[in-house]
Design a protein around this motif. Structure first.
Motif, PDB file in Angstrom:
ATOM      1  N   THR A  60       0.834  -1.199   0.000  1.00 59.38           N
ATOM      2  CA  THR A  60       0.000   0.000   0.000  1.00 59.38           C
ATOM      3  C   THR A  60       0.870   1.251   0.000  1.00 59.38           C
ATOM      4  O   THR A  60       1.890   1.303   0.691  1.00 59.38           O
ATOM      5  CB  THR A  60      -0.938   0.028   1.215  1.00 59.38           C
ATOM      6  OG1 THR A  60      -0.156  -0.048   2.412  1.00 59.38           O
ATOM      7  CG2 THR A  60      -1.904  -1.153   1.169  1.00 59.38           C
ATOM      8  N   THR A  61       0.471   2.231  -0.793  1.00 58.10           N
ATOM      9  CA  THR A  61       1.193   3.511  -0.850  1.00 58.10           C
ATOM     10  C   THR A  61       0.406   4.635  -0.199  1.00 58.10           C
ATOM     11  O   THR A  61       0.973   5.678   0.134  1.00 58.10           O
ATOM     12  CB  THR A  61       1.501   3.877  -2.317  1.00 58.10           C
ATOM     13  OG1 THR A  61       0.277   3.899  -3.070  1.00 58.10           O
ATOM     14  CG2 THR A  61       2.444   2.850  -2.941  1.00 58.10           C
ATOM     15  N   SER A  62      -0.884   4.432  -0.015  1.00 60.64           N
ATOM     16  CA  SER A  62      -1.699   5.417   0.694  1.00 60.64           C
ATOM     17  C   SER A  62      -2.884   4.710   1.332  1.00 60.64           C
ATOM     18  O   SER A  62      -3.369   3.697   0.826  1.00 60.64           O
ATOM     19  CB  SER A  62      -2.189   6.522  -0.258  1.00 60.64           C
ATOM     20  OG  SER A  62      -3.091   5.995  -1.215  1.00 60.64           O
ATOM     21  N   GLY A  63      -3.337   5.272   2.455  1.00 59.50           N
ATOM     22  CA  GLY A  63      -4.418   4.642   3.211  1.00 59.50           C
ATOM     23  C   GLY A  63      -3.860   3.941   4.432  1.00 59.50           C
ATOM     24  O   GLY A  63      -2.850   3.229   4.335  1.00 59.50           O
ATOM     25  N   THR A  64      -4.482   4.180   5.571  1.00 58.39           N
ATOM     26  CA  THR A  64      -3.957   3.638   6.832  1.00 58.39           C
ATOM     27  C   THR A  64      -4.851   2.567   7.444  1.00 58.39           C
ATOM     28  O   THR A  64      -4.515   2.015   8.487  1.00 58.39           O
ATOM     29  CB  THR A  64      -3.789   4.773   7.859  1.00 58.39           C
ATOM     30  OG1 THR A  64      -5.052   5.417   8.063  1.00 58.39           O
ATOM     31  CG2 THR A  64      -2.773   5.806   7.370  1.00 58.39           C
TER      32      THR A  64
END
Length: 219
Positions: A49-53
């Motif tokens: 994943t590169t964005s989103g937590t």
């Protein structure tokens, strides 16, 4: 729009009976569905994943992936019914055995010479030998670089006899067996033909390489 609302409602109802799952696993499932038969049985899908937590979700409400690069966008639904945009890569990978160091021709590969890494499936060469078990015990024919895939033409079965080796020549006819010392005139693997010179008669004969430096004369 209506279908998405229905999905969220169904997700919230299902959430009462099931727990959240890791987002990476949900994305991997979506990616496998999109890749379909393009994913070999021995391959894996590595999710980054590169964005989103969001780490856990009850489902994926929307999913898009570029099959060539593996780049994806997904809407993951949390247990409270909210959607969270997740972006990253879901890449089809294959485990490949590669050298841990520079290995020169003539060396025999051992477990210590190799390690297994994940390589994008599209980058695995057609003639790459990927299985560690298929590499251990092989002789290196050409220089191997650390971290690089090993091509089939770069290895071979170890030589049973090398040119110039002292050998024992054996000739059998029915119950009669004769032997004589000899010298190999070329390299040979087990079962391969080679020429040897009989040191006692100085004659050249054709034989087959056997274990322990023995050569069986071909009739």
């Amino acid at each position: 729009m209506i279908s998405r609302i229905l999905f969220l409602v169904a997700t919230l109802l299902a959430n009462a009976a099931c727990a959240s799952e890791p987002v990476s696993e949900l994305i991997e499932e979506q990616a496998r569905n999109h890749y379909g038969a393009a994913v070999p049985l021995e391959a894996e899908i590595t999710v980054m994943t590169t964005s989103g937590t969001l780490s856990k979700a009850v489902g994926i409400s929307a999913f898009w992936i570029d099959r060539k690069s593996g780049k994806f966008l997904a809407n993951a639904v949390s247990s409270d019914g909210n959607e969270h945009r997740i972006a990253g890569y879901a890449v089809v990978t294959k485990k490949v055995a590669v050298p841990t160091r520079k290995i020169f021709p003539g060396a025999i590969l051992t477990d210590a010479d190799l390690k297994v890494i994940d390589v994008p499936h599209m980058r695995v060469g057609t003639f790459s030998v990927t299985d560690l078990n298929a590499l251990v015990g092989k002789e290196v024919k050409s220089l191997l670089s650390p971290g690089r895939q090993i091509m089939a033409q770069a290895i071979r079965e170890p030589l049973a006899i090398k040119r110039g080796d002292q050998v024992s020549i054996h000739f059998r006819v029915n119950r009669l067996e004769l032997s004589a010392p000899g010298r190999a005139l070329n390299d040979a693997q087990l079962g391969e033909p080679l020429k040897v010179v009989n040191i006692m008669s100085n004659k050249i004969v054709l034989g087959v390489a056997r274990p322990d430096g023995n050569v069986e004369i071909m009739q």
